[in-house]
Write a protein that holds these residues in place. Structure first.
Motif, PDB file in Angstrom:
ATOM      1  N   LEU A  16       1.535  -3.020   6.657  1.00 58.27           N
ATOM      2  CA  LEU A  16       1.322  -2.266   5.427  1.00 58.27           C
ATOM      3  C   LEU A  16       2.701  -1.885   4.917  1.00 58.27           C
ATOM      4  N   THR A  73       3.083   6.266  -6.480  1.00 57.32           N
ATOM      5  CA  THR A  73       2.036   5.297  -6.745  1.00 57.32           C
ATOM      6  C   THR A  73       2.480   4.477  -7.950  1.00 57.32           C
ATOM      7  N   ARG A 108      -6.718  -3.511   4.269  1.00 58.72           N
ATOM      8  CA  ARG A 108      -5.719  -2.755   5.036  1.00 58.72           C
ATOM      9  C   ARG A 108      -5.821  -3.070   6.529  1.00 58.72           C
ATOM     10  N   ASP A 146       0.853  -1.182   0.000  1.00 60.25           N
ATOM     11  CA  ASP A 146       0.000   0.000   0.000  1.00 60.25           C
ATOM     12  C   ASP A 146       0.892   1.236   0.000  1.00 60.25           C
ATOM     13  N   GLU A 147       0.560   2.204  -0.823  1.00 62.57           N
ATOM     14  CA  GLU A 147       1.380   3.420  -0.909  1.00 62.57           C
ATOM     15  C   GLU A 147       1.439   4.174   0.415  1.00 62.57           C
ATOM     16  N   ARG A 148       0.485   3.909   1.310  1.00 57.98           N
ATOM     17  CA  ARG A 148       0.491   4.557   2.626  1.00 57.98           C
ATOM     18  C   ARG A 148       1.224   3.737   3.678  1.00 57.98           C
ATOM     19  N   GLY A 201      -6.552  -0.208  -6.000  1.00 58.54           N
ATOM     20  CA  GLY A 201      -5.922  -0.325  -4.685  1.00 58.54           C
ATOM     21  C   GLY A 201      -6.635  -1.352  -3.825  1.00 58.54           C
ATOM     22  N   HIS A 202      -6.541  -1.158  -2.515  1.00 57.06           N
ATOM     23  CA  HIS A 202      -7.105  -2.120  -1.557  1.00 57.06           C
ATOM     24  C   HIS A 202      -8.375  -1.597  -0.905  1.00 57.06           C
ATOM     25  N   SER A 253       5.031  -0.212   1.862  1.00 55.83           N
ATOM     26  CA  SER A 253       5.134   0.610   0.668  1.00 55.83           C
ATOM     27  C   SER A 253       6.436   0.285  -0.042  1.00 55.83           C
ATOM     28  N   HIS A 259      -0.277  -1.361 -10.715  1.00 56.78           N
ATOM     29  CA  HIS A 259      -0.326  -2.601  -9.930  1.00 56.78           C
ATOM     30  C   HIS A 259       0.497  -3.743 -10.528  1.00 56.78           C
TER      31      HIS A 259
END
Length: 137
Positions: A101, A108, A95, A57-59, A89-90, A103, A111
Motif C-alpha cells: 500500500l 487525499t 487493499r 492508498d492514502e493509508r 477509493g479502493h 501513499s 484520483h
C-alpha cells in the motif's frame, strides 16, 4: 522492470489527461509501460494478475523518492502493477490483495491528480536509474 498502471476511469480533466499522456510517453523511453483503464474498482485486481501489486492508498506507506527508488530497484526484472482507485477509493479486497500500500501524500488527492503524480514519480525513478539529470536530490 515491466510497468502496468491500472486506473479506474480515464482522466477527463484536461490537465490530468495531457499530463498522463506526457509522462506515459516519457516513461516508455526508459521501461515498458501499459496504461489500462477500467470502469469499476472490482476490475483492478484481475488486470494486475501476475504482477506485484502496488495499491495507491492514502493509508499506505509514505516513501521518499530515494526510498521508493531502492524498493523498485529490488524489483528489477519483475512485472509491477500500480493500481489507482476512482473517486470512491479502493475496495477492501483490493487493499488486502496488495503487495504494497503506497501513499503519495498524507493529503487525499483527487484520483486523476493521483494518477498524474504517480506517473511523474515513476518517470523520476526511471531517470534516476538511468543517471539522467531530471532527478536532483
Amino acid at each position: 522492470m515491466r510497468l502496468r498502471v491500472v486506473a479506474v476511469g480515464r482522466p477527463r480533466l484536461d490537465y490530468a489527461r495531457l499530463g498522463v499522456e506526457e509522462y506515459a510517453g516519457r516513461i516508455r523511453k526508459y521501461a515498458p509501460l501499459e496504461l489500462l483503464y477500467v470502469r469499476e474498482a472490482q476490475e483492478l485486481l484481475p488486470k494486475a494478475e501476475g504482477h506485484r501489486k502496488v495499491v495507491l492508498d492514502e493509508r499506505g506507506r509514505l516513501y521518499t523518492t530515494e526510498e521508493l527508488y531502492r524498493l523498485l530497484r529490488g524489483w528489477e526484472g519483475e512485472r509491477v502493477a500500480f493500481l489507482v482507485g476512482g473517486a470512491e477509493g479502493h475496495l477492501e479486497a483490493v487493499r488486502k490483495g496488495a503487495d504494497l500500500l503506497l501513499s503519495l501524500s498524507p493529503l487525499t488527492l483527487q484520483h486523476e491528480l493521483a494518477l498524474l503524480v504517480l506517473l511523474e514519480q515513476l518517470y523520476r525513478l526511471l531517470t534516476l536509474r538511468a543517471g539522467h539529470p531530471y532527478h536532483r536530490p
